[in-house]
Motif scaffolding. Structure first.
Motif, short mmCIF file in Angstrom:
data_model
loop_
_atom_site.label_atom_id
_atom_site.label_comp_id
_atom_site.label_asym_id
_atom_site.label_seq_id
_atom_site.Cartn_x
_atom_site.Cartn_y
_atom_site.Cartn_z
N ARG A 137 -5.63 -2.50 -8.81
CA ARG A 137 -6.25 -1.61 -7.82
C ARG A 137 -5.17 -1.00 -6.95
O ARG A 137 -4.06 -1.51 -6.86
CB ARG A 137 -7.24 -2.37 -6.95
N ARG A 138 -5.51 0.10 -6.30
CA ARG A 138 -4.57 0.77 -5.39
C ARG A 138 -4.22 -0.18 -4.24
O ARG A 138 -5.13 -0.76 -3.62
CB ARG A 138 -5.21 2.04 -4.83
N PRO A 139 -2.93 -0.33 -3.92
CA PRO A 139 -2.58 -1.10 -2.73
C PRO A 139 -3.24 -0.51 -1.49
O PRO A 139 -3.29 0.72 -1.33
CB PRO A 139 -1.05 -0.97 -2.66
N ALA A 140 -3.77 -1.36 -0.63
CA ALA A 140 -4.55 -0.87 0.52
C ALA A 140 -3.76 0.06 1.41
O ALA A 140 -4.33 0.94 2.06
CB ALA A 140 -5.07 -2.06 1.32
N TRP A 141 -2.44 -0.11 1.44
CA TRP A 141 -1.60 0.69 2.34
C TRP A 141 -1.18 2.02 1.72
O TRP A 141 -0.66 2.89 2.42
CB TRP A 141 -0.33 -0.08 2.71
N PHE A 142 -1.40 2.23 0.41
CA PHE A 142 -0.81 3.36 -0.31
C PHE A 142 -1.72 4.59 -0.18
O PHE A 142 -2.81 4.64 -0.74
CB PHE A 142 -0.64 3.01 -1.79
N PRO A 143 -1.27 5.64 0.53
CA PRO A 143 -2.11 6.83 0.73
C PRO A 143 -2.19 7.70 -0.51
O PRO A 143 -1.18 7.94 -1.19
CB PRO A 143 -1.41 7.57 1.87
N GLU A 144 -3.38 8.20 -0.81
CA GLU A 144 -3.56 9.09 -1.96
C GLU A 144 -2.73 10.36 -1.82
O GLU A 144 -2.36 10.98 -2.83
CB GLU A 144 -5.03 9.45 -2.11
N GLU A 145 -2.44 10.75 -0.60
CA GLU A 145 -1.63 11.96 -0.37
C GLU A 145 -0.21 11.81 -0.92
O GLU A 145 0.50 12.80 -1.11
CB GLU A 145 -1.56 12.26 1.13
N PHE A 146 0.21 10.58 -1.20
CA PHE A 146 1.56 10.32 -1.70
C PHE A 146 1.56 9.78 -3.13
O PHE A 146 2.54 9.18 -3.55
CB PHE A 146 2.30 9.36 -0.76
N ASP A 147 0.50 10.04 -3.88
CA ASP A 147 0.50 9.56 -5.26
C ASP A 147 1.57 10.23 -6.10
O ASP A 147 1.91 9.73 -7.19
CB ASP A 147 -0.89 9.78 -5.89
N TRP A 148 2.14 11.35 -5.64
CA TRP A 148 3.27 11.94 -6.36
C TRP A 148 4.45 10.98 -6.41
O TRP A 148 5.32 11.09 -7.31
CB TRP A 148 3.68 13.27 -5.75
N VAL A 149 4.53 10.05 -5.47
CA VAL A 149 5.60 9.05 -5.46
C VAL A 149 5.62 8.27 -6.78
O VAL A 149 6.69 7.89 -7.27
CB VAL A 149 5.43 8.10 -4.26
N VAL A 150 4.44 8.02 -7.35
CA VAL A 150 4.35 7.28 -8.61
C VAL A 150 4.02 8.20 -9.78
O VAL A 150 3.47 7.78 -10.80
CB VAL A 150 3.34 6.12 -8.50
N GLY A 151 4.33 9.48 -9.62
CA GLY A 151 4.18 10.44 -10.71
C GLY A 151 2.76 10.86 -11.03
O GLY A 151 2.47 11.25 -12.17
N CYS A 152 1.87 10.82 -10.03
CA CYS A 152 0.46 11.11 -10.28
C CYS A 152 -0.04 12.24 -9.40
O CYS A 152 0.62 12.64 -8.43
CB CYS A 152 -0.38 9.85 -10.04
N ALA A 153 -1.21 12.77 -9.76
CA ALA A 153 -1.84 13.81 -8.95
C ALA A 153 -2.18 13.23 -7.58
O ALA A 153 -2.58 12.07 -7.48
CB ALA A 153 -3.09 14.33 -9.64
#
Length: 344
Positions: A137-153
């Protein structure tokens, strides 16, 4: 099975998967398998191996009896950009698609790409990359606005099919003539295996393409979906900080090359609209007692500051000539030495 001929326009598509480590062996096999299962069949899959003879030989043995898979050695300097350029040079398709080596494509991925090229002005079509978290699951602290950090939309990209300044390289396709007009991916700016996670090579290429072909249309079609594995190490804040800093360095190189107006055009909207809204959502969630809200807001602020710091450092280094890159050349490949399988 549906075939390319069922579309009004049926471009032959070559798929390039750049690989570099045997640690991703199972991921590579899964990526190739997902290409083979497409409802719109690929003309060929090109596995470009980045200066790893053992991996190249192992893949050549694995796909020796698979006609539509070819294994090539990166003929340029080490790194993702040169690997992609090697694939472009060897590809036979009218359209060239790129898939990350740790991702799997949904069945209609290539079909949605191919549909976009019915308009002759379209030079590139990108898709949506969905994260598959190692922890489940997504780490609770990880913002969707920064999914580019892990190469994603990431939150802030347009939905549906929309014109964009640039596509994202791990899930993208280009008309072959785009490379004739603009050259290849720039070397010295993108990833080099597990070293500092630089990026933006596709941004720089797309801006260069739009300059070379002012009539060019670049599309994002979020129906063209791939699922990208995010390893546990990239779920940690340390990687988040390293990647955002590296993004700042990369953006400085792009801005130096194409000018800040174009190089930072999309980023201005992202930082002035998308990110403040994300901080507000995080703080609201914190007030409502929802898990991770305050940490997500803090991560957004930290990501902005870290990327800004990288941009400042990168700008200084670029002015001094300490950071440089060059437009990739599309050199002919040597299929007789690197071929696995037979002609389709």
């Amino acid at each position: 099975m549906s075939t390319p001929g069922t579309l009004a326009h049926s471009p032959a598509v070559s798929v390039v998967v750049c690989v570099y480590t045997e640690d991703r062996w199972e991921d590579i096999l899964a990526a190739v398998s997902s290409v083979g299962a497409q409802s719109y069949p690929a003309l060929e899959t090109l596995l470009v191996v980045d200066h790893n003879p053992a991996l190249r030989d192992r893949l050549a043995r694995e796909y020796k009896e698979t006609p539509r898979v070819r294994v090539l050695a990166n003929t340029g300097p080490r790194g993702l950009s040169a690997g992609r350029n090697t694939g472009i040079a060897a590809a036979r398709g009218e359209v060239i698609a790129f898939l990350d080596d740790d991702a799997v494509a949904e069945r209609d991925w290539l079909r949605h790409f191919a549909e976009g090229y019915a308009d002759p002005r379209v030079m590139a079509v990108g898709g949506r990359t969905v994260p598959v978290w190692a922890s489940g699951r997504r780490p609770a602290w990880f913002p969707e606005e920064f999914d580019w950090v892990v190469g994603c939309a990431y939150k802030g990209l347009p939905r549906g099919r929309a014109r964009v300044r640039n596509v994202l390289g791990g899930n993208a396709s280009f008309r072959r003539t785009a490379f004739d007009a603009a050259g290849g991916f720039a070397t010295g700016i993108g990833r080099d295996g597990d070293r500092r996670p630089l990026g933006c090579e596709e941004t720089e290429l797309c801006i260069r393409l739009s300059r070379a072909r002012p009539d060019a249309v670049l599309l994002l079609d979020d129906r063209a979906v791939i699922h990208h594995r995010v390893p546990a190490a990239r779920e940690r804040f340390g990687y988040f900080r390293t990647r955002t800093y590296a993004e700042g360095l990369s953006k400085a190189l792009v801005a130096r090359s194409v000018g800040a107006d174009k190089g930072l055009e999309s980023e201005r909207r992202y930082t002035t609209r998308v990110l403040p809204a994300g901080v507000a959502r995080g703080l609201r969630d914190a007030l409502l007692g929802r898990p991770g809200g305050a940490r997500r807001a803090g991560a957004i602020v930290a990501g902005v500051l870290t990327a800004a710091g990288g941009y400042v450092v990168g700008s200084v280094r670029a002015r001094r000539g300490a950071m440089t890159f060059s437009v990739g050349r599309i050199e002919p490949a040597e299929p007789e030495r690197t071929r696995a399988g037979t002609d389709a």
